[in-house]
Design a protein around this motif. Structure first.
Motif, PDB file in Angstrom:
ATOM      1  N   GLY A  30     -15.330  23.968 -16.094  1.00 50.45           N
ATOM      2  CA  GLY A  30     -16.442  24.801 -15.673  1.00 50.45           C
ATOM      3  C   GLY A  30     -16.718  24.696 -14.188  1.00 50.45           C
ATOM      4  O   GLY A  30     -16.990  25.710 -13.525  1.00 50.45           O
ATOM      5  N   LEU A  31     -16.630  23.444 -13.647  1.00 48.22           N
ATOM      6  CA  LEU A  31     -16.840  23.275 -12.210  1.00 48.22           C
ATOM      7  C   LEU A  31     -15.785  24.011 -11.407  1.00 48.22           C
ATOM      8  O   LEU A  31     -16.087  24.670 -10.399  1.00 48.22           O
ATOM      9  N   LEU A  48     -26.761  21.698 -12.028  1.00 50.36           N
ATOM     10  CA  LEU A  48     -27.888  21.565 -12.947  1.00 50.36           C
ATOM     11  C   LEU A  48     -27.526  22.103 -14.332  1.00 50.36           C
ATOM     12  O   LEU A  48     -27.909  21.530 -15.368  1.00 50.36           O
ATOM     13  N   GLY A  49     -26.750  23.178 -14.333  1.00 52.04           N
ATOM     14  CA  GLY A  49     -26.317  23.738 -15.598  1.00 52.04           C
ATOM     15  C   GLY A  49     -25.410  22.786 -16.356  1.00 52.04           C
ATOM     16  O   GLY A  49     -25.473  22.693 -17.593  1.00 52.04           O
ATOM     17  N   MET A  50     -24.524  22.117 -15.628  1.00 58.04           N
ATOM     18  CA  MET A  50     -23.653  21.144 -16.282  1.00 58.04           C
ATOM     19  C   MET A  50     -24.479  20.031 -16.929  1.00 58.04           C
ATOM     20  O   MET A  50     -24.214  19.601 -18.058  1.00 58.04           O
ATOM     21  N   ALA A  51     -25.498  19.582 -16.167  1.00 59.24           N
ATOM     22  CA  ALA A  51     -26.360  18.540 -16.723  1.00 59.24           C
ATOM     23  C   ALA A  51     -27.121  19.054 -17.937  1.00 59.24           C
ATOM     24  O   ALA A  51     -27.261  18.347 -18.953  1.00 59.24           O
ATOM     25  N   ALA A  52     -27.600  20.289 -17.817  1.00 59.30           N
ATOM     26  CA  ALA A  52     -28.313  20.867 -18.957  1.00 59.30           C
ATOM     27  C   ALA A  52     -27.387  21.036 -20.151  1.00 59.30           C
ATOM     28  O   ALA A  52     -27.797  20.846 -21.304  1.00 59.30           O
ATOM     29  N   ALA A  53     -26.127  21.413 -19.861  1.00 58.36           N
ATOM     30  CA  ALA A  53     -25.169  21.560 -20.954  1.00 58.36           C
ATOM     31  C   ALA A  53     -24.936  20.236 -21.661  1.00 58.36           C
ATOM     32  O   ALA A  53     -24.782  20.176 -22.893  1.00 58.36           O
ATOM     33  N   LEU A  54     -24.872  19.170 -20.872  1.00 59.62           N
ATOM     34  CA  LEU A  54     -24.681  17.851 -21.475  1.00 59.62           C
ATOM     35  C   LEU A  54     -25.857  17.505 -22.374  1.00 59.62           C
ATOM     36  O   LEU A  54     -25.683  17.030 -23.513  1.00 59.62           O
ATOM     37  N   VAL A  55     -27.072  17.735 -21.854  1.00 62.05           N
ATOM     38  CA  VAL A  55     -28.250  17.475 -22.678  1.00 62.05           C
ATOM     39  C   VAL A  55     -28.252  18.376 -23.908  1.00 62.05           C
ATOM     40  O   VAL A  55     -28.561  17.934 -25.032  1.00 62.05           O
TER      41      VAL A  55
END
Length: 632
Positions: A21-22, A305-312
């Motif tokens: 994704g990155l 931030l989206g990656m972090a949100a995706a992890l959560v």
């Protein structure tokens, strides 16, 4: 595979997904930046094309307006004016022409004989460098090279493009008119360069844009800014392009040069003029670069931030999975409960897909129609219960309503499996998915056969004479009103018969009221054999009846009345006590479009009946406003 191992593989797959994704995000940002530049250049090309077209229209309108002014002055009878007359006309024409510096009249020898500027009189301008050719004055608008100076008397022609646009100058145009043997007369106008300069300035979108106006031979008439040497080189290239035939197409994509200049030109379709535009390509890309940087500044943090949100979210997804399965089981339980309720309901229900194919029916549907679920599912209602009693337009309106997402309610006559018909109150409700797309229809049916039969019986009782079975007075008067409306609209004939049994009171007195009722029913039966299917019989009161005869004129109505009279007299009524001869008196009238009301028509027919009674009974009398009463 165990649940624990399955989750480990899911974690690994999710981590790989984050990495991919990155890469996608930053690759997309790079692609987006390049796409912005391409779009900015395409937009610039589109706007330049529009601006060129707009400039071409503006300048073309100006020169056509000047041409119209000159032609109007020449053709309006002014070709025969004296120099003094010309001077007055030119001064007046110049009052409303801020784009013109002066107007001058030339005689057949090319000498100025009248002018708004007295210093021009006597000059002989040279037209060798005017376009279009020939060099002699002709009856078309010809455009000369730019001149430095205030007017013809103190001006110098500029034919060298290296010279800048003069601070004070004009562009001369000339138009001639042949006046027969007297030769020709011409008008020469000088266009203000500062007016044209303001016109071009208004067409620029950016202060750095440069617009120039050329003649087709490459002579520059004016420009918004003095050209640099590099811009002169580009202008020479463009001149070569349109002089080699590339004069009708906008040339933008081919005009990118090494120094970032975006150049284009457009050649006027009727005038020997060419407009060029030169724009700094870096200026066109400034907005694209800025938007790209702003997008990166926004998207990159959002991506992280989206990656972090995706992890959560992924962690929450594990927790939500169990909850989802629990809710699904509850939903399935509720669906089965609703289905059980519908199956137990005495109200027939049907569910179809968008194409009206049945997907589910309840047992009440089978009780109503005779078709069980196995016979109904997979088929369409029209193949099962359609009776053909409703017109196609009825179903077209129904489909129009439900496909628009609205609930449709109506009554239809359908056919059971055994072929019998039944009345049905039908409600169809569209069912849409989360996107608002209609996927199914739910139809709720109600058998109203008994109610409709009762309503029809009430209608019959309300409109029928209970003794004779003919129309009662109210129903008959409604029929007459309808026929009166038709006569007024289509001007077709129609007539009324007013009938009364002769000496009917004597029958009641001698044989009793029961025998009188038998005579009335016998009379109506005999009338039925003499009347047409389109005719309407009504009992007006007692032994008095009326007949409505559509499509029948007065003569035809009289013939029918005589036939009725003869047949009634020939067939006495038979009762248990006696054979009772009967006769009838008849009044005949025609319905006029100007009749006020049915009562007015019946009153006229009653006048005829009165005449028949007075003249001996058992006869026919006609009453019409066009002729006096006649009897037979």
């Amino acid at each position: 595979m165990s649940e624990h191992r399955r989750l480990r593989f899911a974690d690994l797959g999710f981590a790989m997904l984050l990495g991919v994704g990155l890469l996608i995000v930053f690759g997309a940002l790079d692609f987006y930046g390049k796409q912005l530049q391409r779009q900015a250049l395409q937009t610039e090309e589109h706007l330049t094309s529009r601006d060129l077209r707009h400039a071409d229209e503006q300048l073309g309108h100006l020169f056509r307006h000047v041409d119209l002014q000159l032609r109007t002055l020449l053709e309006g009878g002014h070709a025969y004016f004296s120099p003094d007359d010309w001077s007055r006309q030119l001064d007046y024409a110049l009052l409303n022409a801020p784009h013109l510096r002066s107007l001058s009249v030339l005689n057949d020898n090319g000498e100025i004989i009248a002018s708004t500027s007295s210093g021009n009189i006597g000059l002989r301008p040279a037209f060798a460098h005017y376009l279009p050719q020939p060099s002699t004055i002709s009856e078309v608008l010809r455009i000369g090279p730019p001149h430095a100076g205030r007017d013809l008397a103190d001006s110098v022609a500029i034919t060298d493009n290296r010279q800048p646009t003069p601070a004070v100058g004009f562009v001369p145009v000339v138009r001639g008119l042949s006046i027969g043997e007297a030769g020709q007369v011409s008008l020469l106008a000088t266009l203000n360069l500062d007016y044209l300069q303001r016109l071009l300035d208004d067409l620029r979108r950016r202060p750095t844009d440069r617009i120039a106006l050329f003649r087709q031979d490459g002579v520059r008439l004016l420009d918004t800014d003095p050209p640099t040497e590099h811009q002169r080189m580009i202008e020479r290239t463009l001149i070569n392009h349109w002089q080699t035939g590339q004069s009708v197409h906008l040339s933008i994509a081919d005009a990118y040069d090494d120094q970032g200049e975006l150049t284009a030109y457009r050649m006027h379709s009727r005038l020997p003029l060419v407009i060029t535009m030169q724009m700094d390509r870096t200026q066109a890309l400034v907005e694209a670069h800025r938007e790209g940087r702003e997008r990166t500044a926004v998207v990159a943090p959002l991506a992280l931030l989206g990656m972090a949100a995706a992890l959560v979210g992924y962690l929450l997804f594990r927790f939500a999975g169990n909850r989802e399965r629990k809710l699904r089981k509850q939903e399935e339980k509720r669906r089965k409960l609703l289905e059980s309720a519908l199956n137990a309901s005495a109200i027939p229900a049907v569910i179809t897909n968008r194409e009206a194919t049945i997907e589910w029916v309840n047992p009440a549907f089978a009780s109503l129609t005779g078709f069980d679920a196995a016979e109904a599912i997979g088929r369409k209602p029209k193949d099962l219960v359609k009776s053909g009693m409703q017109p196609p337009s009825y179903y077209e309106d129904m489909w129009k309503t439900i496909l628009a997402g609205a609930v449709w309610r109506g009554e239809v006559i359908n056919r059971r499996k055994d072929g019998s018909f039944y009345d049905e109150a039908l409600t169809i409700t569209p069912v849409a998915d989360d996107n608002g797309t209609i996927t199914h229809f739910v139809a709720i049916k109600e058998d109203i056969t008994l109610e409709k039969a009762a309503a029809r019986e009430l209608e019959r009782l309300a409109t029928t004479d209970p003794l004779t079975g003919s129309h009662n007075r109210r129903a008959f008067m409604e029929a007459v009103q309808h026929e009166l409306d038709r006569v007024r609209r289509y001007e077709t004939p129609a007539s009324i018969l007013m009938l009364d049994l002769d000496h009917f009171k004597r029958v009641n007195d001698e044989f009793g009221h029961a025998a009188g009722d038998t005579v009335l029913k016998h009379f109506v039966t005999q009338l039925g054999t003499s009347l047409r299917s389109a005719d309407t019989l009504g009992r007006i009161g007692g032994e008095e009846f009326a007949v409505l005869l559509p499509e029948t004129d007065l003569a035809g109505a009289r013939d029918i009345a005589n036939r009725i009279r003869t047949e009634i007299a020939a067939r006495p009524a038979i009762t248990d006590e006696a054979r009772i001869p009967i006769t009838v008196s008849i009044g005949v009238t025609i319905i006029h479009p100007s009749d006020i009301s049915p009562d007015h028509i019946l009153a006229r027919a009653d006048d005829g009946l009165y005449l028949a009674k007075r003249n001996g009974r058992n006869r026919v009398e006609t009453v019409s406003r066009e002729a006096p009463p006649t009897g037979e």
